[in-house]
Design a protein around this motif. Sequence first.
Motif, PDB file in Angstrom:
ATOM      1  N   GLU A 107       0.834  -1.197   0.000  1.00 54.06           N
ATOM      2  CA  GLU A 107       0.000   0.000   0.000  1.00 54.06           C
ATOM      3  C   GLU A 107       0.864   1.241   0.000  1.00 54.06           C
ATOM      4  O   GLU A 107       2.011   1.222   0.447  1.00 54.06           O
ATOM      5  CB  GLU A 107      -0.905  -0.005   1.226  1.00 54.06           C
ATOM      6  N   LYS A 108       0.312   2.332  -0.490  1.00 52.42           N
ATOM      7  CA  LYS A 108       1.070   3.569  -0.590  1.00 52.42           C
ATOM      8  C   LYS A 108       1.258   4.200   0.784  1.00 52.42           C
ATOM      9  O   LYS A 108       0.331   4.267   1.591  1.00 52.42           O
ATOM     10  CB  LYS A 108       0.360   4.565  -1.500  1.00 52.42           C
ATOM     11  N   VAL A 109       2.487   4.630   1.028  1.00 47.82           N
ATOM     12  CA  VAL A 109       2.828   5.328   2.262  1.00 47.82           C
ATOM     13  C   VAL A 109       3.130   6.770   1.870  1.00 47.82           C
ATOM     14  O   VAL A 109       3.952   7.021   0.998  1.00 47.82           O
ATOM     15  CB  VAL A 109       4.063   4.696   2.940  1.00 47.82           C
ATOM     16  N   ILE A 110       2.473   7.718   2.519  1.00 45.89           N
ATOM     17  CA  ILE A 110       2.684   9.133   2.232  1.00 45.89           C
ATOM     18  C   ILE A 110       3.803   9.659   3.115  1.00 45.89           C
ATOM     19  O   ILE A 110       3.777   9.501   4.329  1.00 45.89           O
ATOM     20  CB  ILE A 110       1.403   9.955   2.474  1.00 45.89           C
ATOM     21  N   ARG A 158       6.745  19.287   1.463  1.00 43.80           N
ATOM     22  CA  ARG A 158       7.017  18.294   0.427  1.00 43.80           C
ATOM     23  C   ARG A 158       6.125  17.086   0.680  1.00 43.80           C
ATOM     24  O   ARG A 158       6.078  16.562   1.784  1.00 43.80           O
ATOM     25  CB  ARG A 158       8.486  17.839   0.446  1.00 43.80           C
ATOM     26  N   ARG A 159       5.455  16.640  -0.367  1.00 43.70           N
ATOM     27  CA  ARG A 159       4.596  15.466  -0.263  1.00 43.70           C
ATOM     28  C   ARG A 159       5.105  14.438  -1.256  1.00 43.70           C
ATOM     29  O   ARG A 159       5.276  14.724  -2.437  1.00 43.70           O
ATOM     30  CB  ARG A 159       3.156  15.827  -0.591  1.00 43.70           C
ATOM     31  N   ASN A 160       5.379  13.246  -0.747  1.00 43.23           N
ATOM     32  CA  ASN A 160       5.911  12.190  -1.590  1.00 43.23           C
ATOM     33  C   ASN A 160       5.223  10.887  -1.210  1.00 43.23           C
ATOM     34  O   ASN A 160       4.764  10.717  -0.083  1.00 43.23           O
ATOM     35  CB  ASN A 160       7.426  12.078  -1.372  1.00 43.23           C
ATOM     36  N   GLY A 161       5.179   9.953  -2.132  1.00 47.86           N
ATOM     37  CA  GLY A 161       4.579   8.660  -1.858  1.00 47.86           C
ATOM     38  C   GLY A 161       5.542   7.537  -2.177  1.00 47.86           C
ATOM     39  O   GLY A 161       6.468   7.708  -2.966  1.00 47.86           O
ATOM     40  N   HIS A 162       5.317   6.378  -1.551  1.00 48.14           N
ATOM     41  CA  HIS A 162       6.183   5.221  -1.786  1.00 48.14           C
ATOM     42  C   HIS A 162       5.351   3.952  -1.696  1.00 48.14           C
ATOM     43  O   HIS A 162       4.513   3.803  -0.806  1.00 48.14           O
ATOM     44  CB  HIS A 162       7.298   5.182  -0.737  1.00 48.14           C
ATOM     45  N   ARG A 163       5.591   3.030  -2.647  1.00 47.97           N
ATOM     46  CA  ARG A 163       4.961   1.707  -2.601  1.00 47.97           C
ATOM     47  C   ARG A 163       6.060   0.659  -2.622  1.00 47.97           C
ATOM     48  O   ARG A 163       6.825   0.561  -3.572  1.00 47.97           O
ATOM     49  CB  ARG A 163       4.023   1.508  -3.785  1.00 47.97           C
TER      50      ARG A 163
END
Length: 121
Positions: free
Chosen positions: A66-69, A81-86
């Motif tokens: 699942e995506k982690v913000i 800064r807003r970034n996402g990681h899967r």
Amino acid sequence: MFAVVRTGGKQYRVAAGDKIVVEKIGGEAGDSVTLDDVLLAGEGSELKPTDGLTVSAEIIAQAKGEKVIVFKKRRRHNYRRRNGHRQQHTILKIVAVGDDKKAKKAPAKKAEATDGDSAAA
């Protein structure tokens, strides 16, 4: 029979027929994988030695978690800064617990290397 296996920096308790989600392991769906780092093995309440013990597994799928913000902010500096990681995952089905490792013939490879050296000299 069960075993405790270490892969991807985590430990998993597995038995034949279990499905587990681990950190990404290279391979396609349907490939077989051998997990060599067995920490503990046993049957019921009795423990067995883990020398030369392996766990056979089959790759079911390569998937993403699942995506982690990831949100960074510094007060009063107009910095956001807003970034996402899967995270990449591999779904494994445990086929067998307790296979013995096959003995590899390492001395035969050394003998071939020495033959090549004598021919060059």
